[in-house]
Motif scaffolding. Structure first.
Motif, mmCIF file in Angstrom:
data_model
loop_
_atom_site.group_PDB
_atom_site.id
_atom_site.type_symbol
_atom_site.label_atom_id
_atom_site.label_comp_id
_atom_site.label_asym_id
_atom_site.label_seq_id
_atom_site.Cartn_x
_atom_site.Cartn_y
_atom_site.Cartn_z
ATOM 1 N N GLN A 150 0.456 -1.094 0.015
ATOM 2 C CA GLN A 150 -0.236 -0.075 0.244
ATOM 3 C C GLN A 150 0.827 1.720 -0.295
ATOM 4 N N VAL A 151 2.066 1.154 0.668
ATOM 5 C CA VAL A 151 2.667 2.296 0.869
ATOM 6 C C VAL A 151 3.223 2.668 -0.640
ATOM 7 N N VAL A 152 3.980 1.282 -0.900
ATOM 8 C CA VAL A 152 4.417 1.945 -2.824
ATOM 9 C C VAL A 152 2.869 2.030 -3.377
ATOM 10 N N GLU A 153 2.022 1.467 -3.722
ATOM 11 C CA GLU A 153 1.679 1.544 -4.340
ATOM 12 C C GLU A 153 0.731 3.439 -3.913
ATOM 13 N N ALA A 154 0.396 4.227 -3.004
ATOM 14 C CA ALA A 154 0.600 5.390 -2.528
ATOM 15 C C ALA A 154 1.571 6.925 -3.355
ATOM 16 N N LEU A 155 2.780 5.565 -2.945
ATOM 17 C CA LEU A 155 4.420 6.589 -3.742
ATOM 18 C C LEU A 155 3.947 6.826 -4.768
ATOM 19 N N ARG A 156 3.772 5.482 -5.479
ATOM 20 C CA ARG A 156 3.418 5.836 -7.405
ATOM 21 C C ARG A 156 2.126 6.848 -8.043
ATOM 22 N N ASP A 157 1.178 6.956 -6.618
ATOM 23 C CA ASP A 157 -0.109 7.527 -6.860
ATOM 24 C C ASP A 157 -0.160 9.251 -6.788
ATOM 25 N N ARG A 158 1.540 9.801 -6.264
ATOM 26 C CA ARG A 158 1.581 10.951 -5.711
ATOM 27 C C ARG A 158 1.790 11.523 -7.014
ATOM 28 N N PRO A 159 1.705 12.856 -7.001
ATOM 29 C CA PRO A 159 2.126 13.191 -8.289
ATOM 30 C C PRO A 159 3.586 13.779 -8.307
ATOM 31 N N SER A 160 3.839 14.050 -9.343
ATOM 32 C CA SER A 160 5.133 13.730 -9.444
ATOM 33 C C SER A 160 6.222 14.831 -10.012
ATOM 34 N N ASP A 161 5.319 15.929 -9.305
ATOM 35 C CA ASP A 161 5.961 17.149 -9.055
ATOM 36 C C ASP A 161 6.245 17.686 -7.280
ATOM 37 N N GLU A 162 5.454 17.225 -6.555
ATOM 38 C CA GLU A 162 5.394 17.253 -5.143
ATOM 39 C C GLU A 162 6.401 16.645 -4.729
ATOM 40 N N PRO A 163 6.973 17.702 -4.507
ATOM 41 C CA PRO A 163 8.354 17.021 -3.084
ATOM 42 C C PRO A 163 8.761 15.883 -2.535
ATOM 43 N N LEU A 164 9.585 14.809 -3.307
ATOM 44 C CA LEU A 164 9.492 13.826 -2.554
ATOM 45 C C LEU A 164 9.373 13.434 -1.049
ATOM 46 N N ALA A 165 9.906 14.113 -0.682
ATOM 47 C CA ALA A 165 9.593 14.384 1.121
ATOM 48 C C ALA A 165 8.311 13.936 1.463
ATOM 49 N N ASP A 166 7.349 14.904 0.987
ATOM 50 C CA ASP A 166 5.910 14.995 1.010
ATOM 51 C C ASP A 166 4.842 14.290 0.571
ATOM 52 N N SER A 167 5.618 13.187 -0.528
ATOM 53 C CA SER A 167 5.160 12.137 -0.783
ATOM 54 C C SER A 167 4.901 10.938 0.193
ATOM 55 N N ILE A 168 5.908 10.852 0.691
ATOM 56 C CA ILE A 168 7.128 9.845 1.023
ATOM 57 C C ILE A 168 5.910 9.931 2.754
ATOM 58 N N ILE A 169 5.925 11.019 3.512
ATOM 59 C CA ILE A 169 4.921 11.318 4.548
ATOM 60 C C ILE A 169 3.450 11.234 4.117
ATOM 61 N N ALA A 170 3.360 11.795 3.144
ATOM 62 C CA ALA A 170 1.485 11.178 2.836
ATOM 63 C C ALA A 170 1.151 9.845 2.514
ATOM 64 N N ALA A 171 2.190 9.427 2.204
ATOM 65 C CA ALA A 171 2.116 7.405 1.540
ATOM 66 C C ALA A 171 1.865 6.617 2.593
ATOM 67 N N PHE A 172 3.018 7.090 3.153
ATOM 68 C CA PHE A 172 3.136 6.438 5.031
ATOM 69 C C PHE A 172 2.141 6.784 5.613
ATOM 70 N N ALA A 173 0.996 8.245 6.152
ATOM 71 C CA ALA A 173 -0.048 8.579 6.554
ATOM 72 C C ALA A 173 -0.998 7.693 6.365
ATOM 73 N N GLU A 174 -1.313 7.649 5.226
ATOM 74 C CA GLU A 174 -2.163 6.660 4.919
ATOM 75 C C GLU A 174 -1.902 5.276 5.404
ATOM 76 N N GLN A 175 -1.449 4.791 5.668
ATOM 77 C CA GLN A 175 -1.315 3.796 5.918
ATOM 78 C C GLN A 175 -1.505 4.041 7.384
ATOM 79 N N TYR A 176 -1.487 4.568 8.122
ATOM 80 C CA TYR A 176 -2.319 4.859 9.869
ATOM 81 C C TYR A 176 -3.346 5.252 9.716
ATOM 82 N N ARG A 177 -4.558 5.892 8.756
ATOM 83 C CA ARG A 177 -5.379 6.930 9.597
ATOM 84 C C ARG A 177 -6.102 6.258 10.549
ATOM 85 N N GLU A 178 -5.987 5.235 10.805
ATOM 86 C CA GLU A 178 -6.972 3.967 11.184
ATOM 87 C C GLU A 178 -6.149 4.941 13.117
#
Length: 192
Positions: free
Chosen positions: A69-97
Motif C-alpha cells: 500500500q505504501v508503494v502504491e500510494a507513492l506511485r499515485d502521488r504527483p510527480s512534481d510534489e516534493p519527494l519528502a512530502d510524497s513519502i510522508i503522505a504515503a506512509f500516513a495514509e496507512q496509519y489513518r485509523e
C-alpha cells in the motif's frame, strides 16, 4: 503474476492471516507452527518454506499489506510534489485509523517487535526504486535513502503508539502524520 506466483502469494497471506488471528485469540506464546499450518490448510513443512518463525508469520499479515500500500500510494502521488512530502503522505495514509489490536500486540511484544523490524525492510527495495526514479539517483544511493525512510517511519509509529511497560497502549495526541513529518523531515535535504 503467473499462477504459481499467485498461489505462493495466497499461501503466504493465508499463513500470515492464520498466525495473526491465532495470536490475537490465544496469545503469542500459545501459538504453535503446526496450528498455523493447519489453519491455513498447509503442512508444517510448507509453513517453514515461507516463514523462519511464528513471530515473522504473525507480523507478516500487517507488514506485507502495508508495504504494498505504501508503494502504491507513492506511485499515485504527483510527480512534481516534493519527494519528502510524497513519502510522508504515503506512509500516513496507512496509519489513518487508530492502532488496531494487532498493531498493539506487535508493539507490546518484544519478539514481535523484532520480527516487525525485520519485515519492515521488505518495504525498502520498492521505495528505493521510487526514490531513484523520482530523484534520478543511482539505485545504490537510493537504497540508503530508502533504509533511512523506513527507519524514520518506524520511529514515527513508535512515537505515535506509546506502549507502556504495563502493556497499556496510548495513542499520542499528535497525529501519525505529525510524527512522520518530524521524523522524515530530518531526511528532507537528502530527498531533494
Amino acid at each position: 503474476m503467473g499462477l504459481r506466483e499467485r498461489k505462493k502469494t495466497e499461501t503466504r497471506a493465508a499463513l500470515a492471516a492464520a498466525a495473526l488471528r491465532l495470536a490475537l485469540e490465544k496469545g503469542v506464546d500459545d501459538v504453535r507452527v503446526d496450528e498455523i499450518a493447519e489453519a491455513a490448510n498447509v503442512s508444517p513443512r510448507t509453513y517453514n518454506n515461507y516463514f523462519p518463525s511464528r513471530e515473522h508469520a504473525i507480523v507478516a499479515g500487517i507488514t506485507a499489506t502495508r508495504a504494498l500500500q505504501v508503494v502504491e500510494a507513492l506511485r499515485d502521488r504527483p510527480s512534481d510534489e516534493p519527494l519528502a512530502d510524497s513519502i510522508i503522505a504515503a506512509f500516513a495514509e496507512q496509519y489513518r485509523e487508530p492502532p488496531t489490536e494487532a498493531l498493539a500486540l506487535i508493539t507490546s511484544t518484544p519478539a514481535l517487535r523484532e520480527a516487525y523490524l525485520d519485515s519492515v525492510s521488505s518495504m525498502e527495495p520498492p521505495i528505493a526504486e521510487m526514490i531513484a526514479e523520482r530523484l534520478g539517483k543511482d539505485l545504490r544511493g537510493a537504497e540508503v535513502l530508502a533504509a533511512a525512510v523506513s527507519a524514520a517511519a518506524r520511529i514515527a509509529v513508535q512515537r505515535w503508539v506509546d506502549v507502556r511497560p504495563s502493556g497499556l497502549v496510548v495513542v499520542q495526541a499528535a497525529s501519525v502524520e505529525d510524527h512522520l513529518r518530524e521524523a522524515i523531515g530530518h531526511l528532507a535535504p537528502a530527498l531533494r
